[in-house]
Design a protein around this motif. Sequence first.
Motif, PDB file in Angstrom:
ATOM      1  N   LEU A   1      32.715  43.157  33.645  1.00  0.00           N
ATOM      2  CA  LEU A   1      32.473  41.716  33.666  1.00  0.00           C
ATOM      3  C   LEU A   1      31.390  41.265  32.698  1.00  0.00           C
ATOM      4  O   LEU A   1      30.507  40.489  33.055  1.00  0.00           O
ATOM      5  CB  LEU A   1      32.103  41.262  35.090  1.00  0.00           C
ATOM      6  CG  LEU A   1      33.212  41.439  36.147  1.00  0.00           C
ATOM      7  CD1 LEU A   1      32.683  41.060  37.517  1.00  0.00           C
ATOM      8  CD2 LEU A   1      34.425  40.607  35.790  1.00  0.00           C
TER       9      LEU A   1
ATOM     10  N   ASP B   1      36.605  42.660  31.460  1.00  0.00           N
ATOM     11  CA  ASP B   1      37.042  42.249  32.795  1.00  0.00           C
ATOM     12  C   ASP B   1      36.460  43.141  33.885  1.00  0.00           C
ATOM     13  O   ASP B   1      35.568  43.947  33.618  1.00  0.00           O
ATOM     14  CB  ASP B   1      38.575  42.173  32.853  1.00  0.00           C
ATOM     15  CG  ASP B   1      39.216  43.549  32.750  1.00  0.00           C
ATOM     16  OD1 ASP B   1      38.460  44.555  32.728  1.00  0.00           O
ATOM     17  OD2 ASP B   1      40.454  43.612  32.675  1.00  0.00           O
ATOM     18  N   ASP B   2      36.979  42.991  35.091  1.00  0.00           N
ATOM     19  CA  ASP B   2      36.370  43.679  36.229  1.00  0.00           C
ATOM     20  C   ASP B   2      36.607  45.187  36.217  1.00  0.00           C
ATOM     21  O   ASP B   2      36.083  45.915  37.049  1.00  0.00           O
ATOM     22  CB  ASP B   2      36.881  43.075  37.542  1.00  0.00           C
ATOM     23  CG  ASP B   2      38.401  43.024  37.580  1.00  0.00           C
ATOM     24  OD1 ASP B   2      39.017  43.173  36.499  1.00  0.00           O
ATOM     25  OD2 ASP B   2      38.965  42.841  38.673  1.00  0.00           O
TER      26      ASP B   2
ATOM     27  N   GLY C   1      42.403  36.519  36.056  1.00  0.00           N
ATOM     28  CA  GLY C   1      41.046  36.046  35.797  1.00  0.00           C
ATOM     29  C   GLY C   1      40.614  34.931  36.722  1.00  0.00           C
ATOM     30  O   GLY C   1      39.428  34.686  36.910  1.00  0.00           O
TER      31      GLY C   1
ATOM     32  N   ALA D   1      40.607  34.728  39.834  1.00  0.00           N
ATOM     33  CA  ALA D   1      39.827  35.184  40.990  1.00  0.00           C
ATOM     34  C   ALA D   1      38.336  35.221  40.673  1.00  0.00           C
ATOM     35  O   ALA D   1      37.499  35.050  41.546  1.00  0.00           O
ATOM     36  CB  ALA D   1      40.326  36.562  41.427  1.00  0.00           C
ATOM     37  N   GLN D   2      38.040  35.479  39.373  1.00  0.00           N
ATOM     38  CA  GLN D   2      36.618  35.579  39.001  1.00  0.00           C
ATOM     39  C   GLN D   2      36.144  34.340  38.257  1.00  0.00           C
ATOM     40  O   GLN D   2      35.195  34.403  37.483  1.00  0.00           O
ATOM     41  CB  GLN D   2      36.394  36.795  38.101  1.00  0.00           C
ATOM     42  CG  GLN D   2      36.130  38.050  38.859  1.00  0.00           C
ATOM     43  CD  GLN D   2      37.280  39.008  38.746  1.00  0.00           C
ATOM     44  OE1 GLN D   2      38.203  38.796  37.974  1.00  0.00           O
ATOM     45  NE2 GLN D   2      37.242  40.067  39.527  1.00  0.00           N
TER      46      GLN D   2
ATOM     47  N   THR E   1      32.428  33.594  38.414  1.00  0.00           N
ATOM     48  CA  THR E   1      31.483  34.580  37.879  1.00  0.00           C
ATOM     49  C   THR E   1      31.782  34.948  36.437  1.00  0.00           C
ATOM     50  O   THR E   1      30.868  35.133  35.642  1.00  0.00           O
ATOM     51  CB  THR E   1      31.521  35.867  38.729  1.00  0.00           C
ATOM     52  OG1 THR E   1      32.894  36.243  38.892  1.00  0.00           O
ATOM     53  CG2 THR E   1      30.895  35.628  40.090  1.00  0.00           C
ATOM     54  N   ALA E   2      33.065  35.034  36.067  1.00  0.00           N
ATOM     55  CA  ALA E   2      33.411  35.457  34.697  1.00  0.00           C
ATOM     56  C   ALA E   2      34.549  34.601  34.154  1.00  0.00           C
ATOM     57  O   ALA E   2      35.675  35.076  34.026  1.00  0.00           O
ATOM     58  CB  ALA E   2      33.786  36.938  34.682  1.00  0.00           C
TER      59      ALA E   2
END
Lengths: 282, 321, 537
Positions: free
Chosen positions: A49, A61-62, A235, A237-238, A241-242
């Motif tokens: 992230l 990404d995560d 993406g 979902a985040q 945060t990101a």
Amino acid sequence: MTTATLHKGRTIGIGGWIGAGILTVVVAATVLAPWITGDPLEQHLEILLQAPSAAHPFGTDDLGRDLLTRTIHGGRTALTISVMSAVLASVLGLSLALAGALFGGWVDAISGRLADVQLAVPSIVLAIVVLSFVGNSFGPIVLVLVLGSWVLTFRVVRGHARAVIEQQYVEAARVAGAGRAAIAWRHLIPSVLPLLAVAFTLNASYALLLESSLGYLGLGVQPPQPDWGQMVAAGQAQIFTAPWIAFFPGLAVVVTSLGLQLLGDGLAERFTGGPVTRRGTK
Amino acid sequence: MASVLSPPLPRTFRLPVSGRYLGGRLLTGLVAVWGAITLVFFALYSTGNPALLLVPPDAPPDEVERLTRVLGFDRPIPEQYVTFLGTVLTGRFPDSIRYGENPLPIALEKVPASLALGATGLLIGTLLGGLIGYWSATARSSWLRRGPLGVAVAFESVPTFFIGILLVLVFAVNLGWFPATNGRGLPGLVLPAVTLALAFIPAIARVFRTALLDVLQAEHIRTARAKGLPHHLLVRRHVVANALGTTLNVVGIQAGVMLGGAVVTESVFGWPGIGQLSINAVQNRDYPLVIVCVLVIAAGFVLINLLVDVLAALVEPRLRS
Amino acid sequence: MTVVATRTETVLDVRDLRIGLADTPIVHGVDIRVPAGKSVGLVGESGSGKTLTALAIAGLLPPAITITGGTVTLAGKQLSAVADRHTTEHRVATIGVVFQNPTPSLNPRMRISKQLHEALPQGTGRREAAARIAELLGLVGITDIPKTLHAFPHELSGGLNQRVVIAMALARDPKLLIADEPTTALDVSVQAQVLDLVDSLRERLGLGVLLVSHDIGIIADRTDEVHVMSEGRIVESGPTADVLRAPRHAYTRQLLSATPSRLARVAPPAKAAEAAQTPQLTLRDLRRSFSVRGREGRTKHVALDGVDLTLHRGQAIGLVGESGSGKTTLARIVVGLERADSGEVRHDGLELSKQTREQRRQWRRDVQYIFQDPYSSLDPRLSVAQTLREPLELNHRGLSRAEVSRRIDALLDEVELPRDFRHRHPSELSGGQRQRVGIARALASEPTLVIADEPVSALDLSVQARILRLLARLRAERDLTYLFISHDLAVVRYLCDDVVVLRDGRIVEQGRTDDVLRNPRDPYTQTLVDAIPGGSL
């Protein structure tokens, strides 16, 4: 618009050239992806992230995968599917439109009816049915996109072909002894070709938008193979945060589609002297 | 329309739209619904034994066999087809795998939420799209003619889901004005409705513009000018009114695309409507629910088209006769 | 025009009117005076600026075109160049305008009653309006008033719609009526009725009329004074009778000599008389109908209702009728563009449906067609040479390239076009030049029978005369048989020995052209003959 005469001295315009430029860059990047980027699936758990930086211009990404690499590779999936669908859709639309115009009567009636059926079954319904029951692999996805977009080319070409076939010069050719093949070859096809270029770009743009939407809804190609729409969904979902994870693949869709539309408008300006009828316009 | 002559004609009650026209459209709609049902049937059949799809994955083999027999999947195809039509007509679908009950009420329960979103989005989109189209065709300032239309047309390159994501990024993540997903009530409605509106503003603006420009070229506008009508009356009665018919027709053609936009919008924002339900059903492999959702969406689509056709006939007398 | 004409009030006085598109002048200073109760004609060919002049007076110019100089004085009040509110109000109150195409000139989605109501002066009350509208419709000779009022324009005929447009023009008691080609889009018999109506209204209401037309026959019959316009200037003015009897300007003389009824006839070729015994084309009991979607669902429209006709070798027959008479359908069947429902077409004694392949090929070459519209009958993407090459390649297989090229030159010579035109595209040709290419294309197949469907009706008068002369010459040189379709009896009289009058798919009269025109027996033919404009020429 009755005839697609070549307007001498007209070019595809600044917009058209910008569109062509964008497409060249996008296509070159996706074709050359294996040589200019790394593995889109490679995970680096130490850089999860990360926001966009010099080392990772689109961030990570995560799973610590580089998003620039993934976006470029995602283009391979999205563009292959869209272009293939657009080619098939254009061929289908062109053949049906020409056949209808040339033979008239029941051939024309049937092709027109097929277009009505396409309108009566919304693409989204078709997509849900086909992709959930038959499965979402390459073939069915292309099938859905072709069925959902062939009418674009069909309508543009059919309107023009009908106008041409009703022109007196086509009757004059018949009186001069020309059969259907000669009329198609000498008068109809040369007059439709420029329009086909326009219809194709619009078709491709529409197919790309549809393809990415399917990907977003989870009806497209399945992970881990990267695909723009699917990456945006992942993406989301985040997003707090990101946000870059969802942003860049989406931007790629917009830029490519914009390139296609700009080129399409430029070609229309060049070949028909005005923007050609677009999505949904008769 | 009141005639200036009194009495004009014997006043009899007349449908604004001829029954023949209405009947024709209704028939087309029924054929479309039937087409959707048939499509579902053959998609289902093409998977082999549909019974396998209609039971939970962990169901024992005798349960599969029971269902195969009950639903007649061991019968010849034509008979199965008739059985399937019967199922649809009576509304007795196999139980939803996830909810364990008849999926029809589950799907119908979601319709009001979808309607609320659709109506709001359509209202915003039509007003804004119409305004942009109107400016682009008639405004004196060249900025007003080109600017808004240019922006609207650029939005044609943005897929609906990404419009939603961008709105979330700006108004939910950065500004925090509205909830990002799973919103309820009015604040939760704003972003989805705007997304849906943005998805079809370009089409409406473009079509309305073309229609207006066509009418402005028409010879009867010159006649109206010769009458010395005040400008606002000329525009309202002769230009805008005459452009509505074409615009509505194209909106009808666009309805399928808009429906897709609506399903995507519901998914982006987790809006509890039929679209999100159907996508969830697909992801959960809840095939009985998928079938019902598809049929409900198809029926809704037919009704929307019917409504558009009637409206188009109301504003365009040539369609009526 | 006896009682009212004693008043010599001037309703329109135009001085040095100039009109331009951006910086390009189009009309270079025009003077027109229209007295009350008089009819003044403005005649000229397309592009002469006559319509723009009329629109400028009425304040209806398209946005890009503007008045650049001169004055317009309307009922004693000079109009300002810039259209302010007062100017517009004065114009609207003083001028009534009648346009060329009646049906498109009415709003398709508004009932006639509402459109008429709009045309009344602002703020006319409902009851008052109703009475006035009934009066207006009576004035323009509409009998079924309630039905007309309730109708939409597409439900009425062109002639009826033109009456409605005239009623609208009269709604505000104008002093000046501007009629821009008011009958060009109408059938001949309806034309006369509409012009009669305008005449009677002028007398009863003391209107000044400005009649704009390309048809010198109409101008001769219907106007007291005439202005001849060419290339944005008035080249000659004066009392109509004087100008037409003794034209002073060369252009007027040219225009007059091009009028079909004035064209000097050429004697039919001598060979025609002797060959006239061999029938070339025989039609027997030809029938054709179309199903039409109308207000009452699908109805059958009978285009041809049993037509028998024989064309002898070398003969030139004129086929005359109004729109919907079936004349075009007949021509299209003969040339094979359409099929008859029943009946037979024999060419050189052979029935069309029973030809062998080789005979069919021969017939394709023998029978050729000249189209009406010189604009859509040439493929815009093909050069003149490519257009002419098509029949040469298809009908005379095996010609060498050099031979094809030589024949193209010969064809261009024959239709009096310069040889270097072979490289031009249709967009670089005028209407008359295009029609010459169309004729050359028909000749390329070396036909013996030429069917021409209104070949000159889309052309300006002077061009029309030249094409007609060309057709007459080609007939003599090539011993052609002509089937010549026209709505214009004067044109038919010039070119054809015999005439056939078609009405509602039946032949109502046929015979030698001169006999039929001088002494028509059928009442319908009589109406057509009476309706020929230019009786006073």
